[in-house]
Design a protein around this motif. Structure first.
Motif, PDB file in Angstrom:
ATOM      1  N   ALA A   1       6.657  17.465 -18.556  1.00 29.29           N
ATOM      2  CA  ALA A   1       6.411  16.092 -18.124  1.00 29.29           C
ATOM      3  C   ALA A   1       7.706  15.303 -17.987  1.00 29.29           C
ATOM      4  CB  ALA A   1       5.465  15.392 -19.095  1.00 29.29           C
ATOM      5  N   GLY A   2       8.670  15.559 -18.866  1.00 33.81           N
ATOM      6  CA  GLY A   2       9.941  14.855 -18.778  1.00 33.81           C
ATOM      7  C   GLY A   2      10.679  15.190 -17.491  1.00 33.81           C
ATOM      8  N   SER A   3      10.740  16.481 -17.152  1.00 37.55           N
ATOM      9  CA  SER A   3      11.393  16.899 -15.910  1.00 37.55           C
ATOM     10  C   SER A   3      10.644  16.368 -14.701  1.00 37.55           C
ATOM     11  CB  SER A   3      11.473  18.426 -15.855  1.00 37.55           C
ATOM     12  OG  SER A   3      12.288  18.922 -16.888  1.00 37.55           O
ATOM     13  N   GLN A   4       9.298  16.345 -14.783  1.00 41.12           N
ATOM     14  CA  GLN A   4       8.505  15.812 -13.684  1.00 41.12           C
ATOM     15  C   GLN A   4       8.769  14.323 -13.502  1.00 41.12           C
ATOM     16  OE1 GLN A   4       5.879  17.663 -11.603  1.00 41.12           O
ATOM     17  NE2 GLN A   4       6.868  15.975 -10.543  1.00 41.12           N
ATOM     18  N   ALA A   5       8.909  13.596 -14.606  1.00 39.36           N
ATOM     19  CA  ALA A   5       9.198  12.167 -14.532  1.00 39.36           C
ATOM     20  C   ALA A   5      10.549  11.925 -13.855  1.00 39.36           C
ATOM     21  CB  ALA A   5       9.189  11.554 -15.935  1.00 39.36           C
ATOM     22  N   PHE A   6      11.522  12.772 -14.165  1.00 39.01           N
ATOM     23  CA  PHE A   6      12.829  12.679 -13.503  1.00 39.01           C
ATOM     24  C   PHE A   6      12.665  12.829 -11.994  1.00 39.01           C
ATOM     25  CE2 PHE A   6      17.363  13.360 -12.895  1.00 39.01           C
ATOM     26  CZ  PHE A   6      17.407  14.213 -11.802  1.00 39.01           C
ATOM     27  N   GLY A   7      11.931  13.867 -11.575  1.00 38.94           N
ATOM     28  CA  GLY A   7      11.755  14.119 -10.150  1.00 38.94           C
ATOM     29  C   GLY A   7      11.014  13.005  -9.442  1.00 38.94           C
ATOM     30  N   VAL A   8       9.981  12.469 -10.080  1.00 42.12           N
ATOM     31  CA  VAL A   8       9.219  11.375  -9.481  1.00 42.12           C
ATOM     32  C   VAL A   8      10.094  10.137  -9.336  1.00 42.12           C
ATOM     33  CG1 VAL A   8       7.312   9.763  -9.880  1.00 42.12           C
ATOM     34  CG2 VAL A   8       6.972  12.219 -10.249  1.00 42.12           C
TER      35      VAL A   8
ATOM     36  N   ARG B   1       0.830  -1.209   0.000  1.00 38.95           N
ATOM     37  CA  ARG B   1       0.000   0.000   0.000  1.00 38.95           C
ATOM     38  C   ARG B   1       0.861   1.255   0.000  1.00 38.95           C
ATOM     39  NH1 ARG B   1      -4.661   1.635   4.486  1.00 38.95           N
ATOM     40  NH2 ARG B   1      -5.230   3.630   3.524  1.00 38.95           N
ATOM     41  N   TYR B   2       1.949   1.255   0.783  1.00 34.90           N
ATOM     42  CA  TYR B   2       2.839   2.411   0.864  1.00 34.90           C
ATOM     43  C   TYR B   2       3.457   2.706  -0.508  1.00 34.90           C
ATOM     44  CZ  TYR B   2       6.919   5.228   2.171  1.00 34.90           C
ATOM     45  OH  TYR B   2       7.864   6.222   2.258  1.00 34.90           O
ATOM     46  N   VAL B   3       3.991   1.672  -1.152  1.00 30.06           N
ATOM     47  CA  VAL B   3       4.653   1.863  -2.437  1.00 30.06           C
ATOM     48  C   VAL B   3       3.647   2.269  -3.511  1.00 30.06           C
ATOM     49  CG1 VAL B   3       6.012   0.751  -4.246  1.00 30.06           C
ATOM     50  CG2 VAL B   3       6.484   0.253  -1.839  1.00 30.06           C
ATOM     51  N   ARG B   4       2.502   1.595  -3.517  1.00 32.07           N
ATOM     52  CA  ARG B   4       1.514   1.867  -4.552  1.00 32.07           C
ATOM     53  C   ARG B   4       0.951   3.273  -4.427  1.00 32.07           C
ATOM     54  NH1 ARG B   4       1.491  -0.379  -9.266  1.00 32.07           N
ATOM     55  NH2 ARG B   4       0.614   1.488 -10.179  1.00 32.07           N
ATOM     56  N   THR B   5       0.729   3.722  -3.184  1.00 32.97           N
ATOM     57  CA  THR B   5       0.199   5.076  -2.974  1.00 32.97           C
ATOM     58  C   THR B   5       1.186   6.128  -3.463  1.00 32.97           C
ATOM     59  OG1 THR B   5      -1.116   4.393  -1.062  1.00 32.97           O
ATOM     60  CG2 THR B   5      -0.599   6.734  -1.250  1.00 32.97           C
ATOM     61  N   GLY B   6       2.460   5.956  -3.119  1.00 27.18           N
ATOM     62  CA  GLY B   6       3.475   6.903  -3.567  1.00 27.18           C
ATOM     63  C   GLY B   6       3.614   6.921  -5.074  1.00 27.18           C
ATOM     64  N   LEU B   7       3.559   5.733  -5.683  1.00 28.40           N
ATOM     65  CA  LEU B   7       3.683   5.638  -7.132  1.00 28.40           C
ATOM     66  C   LEU B   7       2.503   6.308  -7.824  1.00 28.40           C
ATOM     67  CD1 LEU B   7       5.032   4.606  -9.682  1.00 28.40           C
ATOM     68  CD2 LEU B   7       3.993   2.369  -9.276  1.00 28.40           C
ATOM     69  N   GLU B   8       1.290   6.053  -7.334  1.00 27.18           N
ATOM     70  CA  GLU B   8       0.109   6.661  -7.967  1.00 27.18           C
ATOM     71  C   GLU B   8       0.139   8.177  -7.863  1.00 27.18           C
ATOM     72  OE1 GLU B   8      -1.375   3.174  -9.417  1.00 27.18           O
ATOM     73  OE2 GLU B   8      -1.991   5.231  -9.798  1.00 27.18           O
ATOM     74  N   ARG B   9       0.590   8.689  -6.739  1.00 34.60           N
ATOM     75  CA  ARG B   9       0.700  10.149  -6.599  1.00 34.60           C
ATOM     76  C   ARG B   9       1.731  10.713  -7.568  1.00 34.60           C
ATOM     77  NH1 ARG B   9       0.608  10.592   0.065  1.00 34.60           N
ATOM     78  NH2 ARG B   9      -1.652  10.222   0.295  1.00 34.60           N
ATOM     79  N   GLY B  10       2.845   9.998  -7.720  1.00 29.98           N
ATOM     80  CA  GLY B  10       3.854  10.452  -8.662  1.00 29.98           C
ATOM     81  C   GLY B  10       3.367  10.420 -10.099  1.00 29.98           C
ATOM     82  N   LEU B  11       2.669   9.352 -10.463  1.00 30.09           N
ATOM     83  CA  LEU B  11       2.127   9.244 -11.817  1.00 30.09           C
ATOM     84  C   LEU B  11       1.117  10.354 -12.092  1.00 30.09           C
ATOM     85  CD1 LEU B  11       1.619   5.375 -12.106  1.00 30.09           C
ATOM     86  CD2 LEU B  11       3.539   6.759 -12.923  1.00 30.09           C
ATOM     87  N   ALA B  12       0.343  10.727 -11.071  1.00 33.10           N
ATOM     88  CA  ALA B  12      -0.629  11.805 -11.238  1.00 33.10           C
ATOM     89  C   ALA B  12       0.066  13.126 -11.540  1.00 33.10           C
ATOM     90  CB  ALA B  12      -1.489  11.937  -9.981  1.00 33.10           C
ATOM     91  N   LEU B  13       1.220  13.351 -10.913  1.00 34.25           N
ATOM     92  CA  LEU B  13       1.978  14.576 -11.186  1.00 34.25           C
ATOM     93  C   LEU B  13       2.449  14.613 -12.637  1.00 34.25           C
ATOM     94  CD1 LEU B  13       4.158  14.811  -7.942  1.00 34.25           C
ATOM     95  CD2 LEU B  13       2.200  16.234  -8.543  1.00 34.25           C
ATOM     96  N   VAL B  14       2.890  13.472 -13.149  1.00 37.66           N
ATOM     97  CA  VAL B  14       3.323  13.413 -14.547  1.00 37.66           C
ATOM     98  C   VAL B  14       2.132  13.607 -15.484  1.00 37.66           C
ATOM     99  CG1 VAL B  14       4.412  11.982 -16.321  1.00 37.66           C
ATOM    100  CG2 VAL B  14       5.261  11.917 -13.958  1.00 37.66           C
ATOM    101  N   HIS B  15       1.020  12.939 -15.188  1.00 39.87           N
ATOM    102  CA  HIS B  15      -0.173  13.054 -16.027  1.00 39.87           C
ATOM    103  C   HIS B  15      -0.683  14.491 -16.103  1.00 39.87           C
ATOM    104  CE1 HIS B  15      -1.138   8.545 -15.264  1.00 39.87           C
ATOM    105  NE2 HIS B  15      -0.492   8.701 -16.394  1.00 39.87           N
ATOM    106  N   ALA B  16      -0.437  15.276 -15.037  1.00 39.05           N
ATOM    107  CA  ALA B  16      -0.931  16.656 -15.004  1.00 39.05           C
ATOM    108  C   ALA B  16      -0.135  17.577 -15.922  1.00 39.05           C
ATOM    109  CB  ALA B  16      -0.879  17.197 -13.571  1.00 39.05           C
ATOM    110  N   ARG B  17       1.051  17.147 -16.343  1.00 38.43           N
ATOM    111  CA  ARG B  17       1.898  17.976 -17.199  1.00 38.43           C
ATOM    112  C   ARG B  17       1.523  17.761 -18.659  1.00 38.43           C
ATOM    113  NH1 ARG B  17       5.430  21.836 -14.979  1.00 38.43           N
ATOM    114  NH2 ARG B  17       6.028  21.167 -12.884  1.00 38.43           N
ATOM    115  N   THR B  18       0.355  18.220 -19.038  1.00 43.94           N
ATOM    116  CA  THR B  18      -0.140  17.957 -20.389  1.00 43.94           C
ATOM    117  C   THR B  18       0.421  18.909 -21.432  1.00 43.94           C
ATOM    118  OG1 THR B  18      -2.071  19.329 -19.902  1.00 43.94           O
ATOM    119  CG2 THR B  18      -2.289  16.951 -19.557  1.00 43.94           C
ATOM    120  N   GLU B  19       0.980  20.052 -21.020  1.00 45.48           N
ATOM    121  CA  GLU B  19       1.498  21.019 -21.994  1.00 45.48           C
ATOM    122  C   GLU B  19       3.013  21.005 -22.055  1.00 45.48           C
ATOM    123  OE1 GLU B  19      -0.049  24.892 -21.460  1.00 45.48           O
ATOM    124  OE2 GLU B  19      -2.140  24.286 -21.638  1.00 45.48           O
TER     125      GLU B  19
END
Length: 305
Positions: free
Chosen positions: A244-251, A223-241
């Motif tokens: 997203a590449g820099s956000q993926a690096f940070g995540v 649950r801990y890993v999955r929650t963190g991963l889903e939050r990180g993926l949401a940050l990348v998904h939000a970078r629609t314009e």
């Protein structure tokens, strides 16, 4: 006393010797557009009329607009070589509170490779052509003649700052400035792609997803890993314009850092694939996404070492 002199004296007021404004005026005279930085070495916030882009932003920003605000709003876009603006009453309060001077490298016709640590400096010395170098607190600024798109985290500890960016002024540095090489341009792969109608700019087949079966040596709960991963993926998904590449690096860097004390394996390969997929789905070229995520994972390991 002329209005300009009065404004300059007002801007100098409450600062020990007005040195920051004098530095800014000297930079402006040399064709380098400066701006003041507040506590935390950040640009000053927008005034109420410019907040949330109500003014339409400045003409030289990504979203070109009509803003003619006299205050130093919009960060790097407010940088100017006009001494009347720099010494104006609208800028006086900013100079009184300023802690440093920055400049807009793109406006000066240069690109700064910001090397944030010793490892990044070593990489640059082995990879990039020599140019003018300015020492920083933790690394170096390598300055090249020519402009390009800016991007953060193109490699661990490496940012490229030119157009639509600001850099803290730390002096003229040493060495002869050389032309911007292709090795620097190649660090920044265009990620501001627009997904095709009804699809995406690039696509990859369904990849492995993280679950407990691939993380038999992880000390965290699923649950801990999955929650963190889903939050990180949401940050990348939000970078629609853009970004997203820099956000993926940070995540990737953040998530990998959670596992540096685990005996392993922790299924980082599966986490990597999920982040890459998220970036590709918002238009990042797969090659860039893979490089950004791999660099993020590497940065986490290097930081823990």
């Amino acid at each position: 006393m002329t209005p300009d002199c009065k404004a300059r004296r007002a801007a100098d007021g409450n600062h020990p010797d007005g040195s920051l404004l004098r530095t800014a005026l000297a930079l402006a005279a040399a064709g380098v557009p400066p701006l003041p930085l507040r506590q935390g070495k950040k640009p000053f916030g927008n005034c109420p009329d410019c907040k949330d882009s109500r003014c339409g932003d400045r003409p030289n920003m990504k979203a070109e607009g009509p803003c003619r605000c006299p205050a130093p709003c919009h960060g790097w876009a407010a940088a100017t070589t006009n001494p009347r603006v720099l010494t104006s009453p609208a800028w006086a309060a900013a100079w009184r509170r300023a802690v440093a001077v920055a400049y807009h490298p793109g406006g000066a016709g240069v690109t700064v490779v910001d090397l944030d640590d010793a490892a990044a400096v070593a990489w640059a010395r082995a990879t990039l052509p020599a140019t003018r170098i300015v020492p920083t607190t933790r690394g170096e600024h390598w300055i090249y003649r020519g402009t390009m798109r800016s991007a953060n985290a193109v490699r661990p500890g490496v940012d490229v700052k030119s157009l639509m960016q600001y850099v803290r002024w730390l002096g003229f540095g040493t060495g002869r400035m050389t032309d911007l090489p292709s090795a620097v341009r190649d660090l920044v792969v265009k990620e501001e792609t627009t997904p095709a109608r009804g699809g995406v700019a690039s696509s990859i087949p369904t990849r492995a997803t993280w679950d407990r079966t691939v993380a038999t040596g992880c000390r965290h709960t699923e649950r801990y890993v999955r929650t963190g991963l889903e939050r990180g993926l949401a940050l990348v998904h939000a970078r629609t314009e853009s970004g997203a590449g820099s956000q993926a690096f940070g995540v990737a860097r953040f998530l990998a850092a959670q596992h540096t004390a685990c005996p392993g394996p922790c299924g980082l390969d599966a986490i990597e694939e999920e982040i890459v997929t998220a970036a590709v789905l918002v238009g990042v070229p797969e090659a860039y996404a893979r490089r950004a995520v791999a660099n993020g994972l590497e940065a986490a390991v290097e930081r823990a070492a």
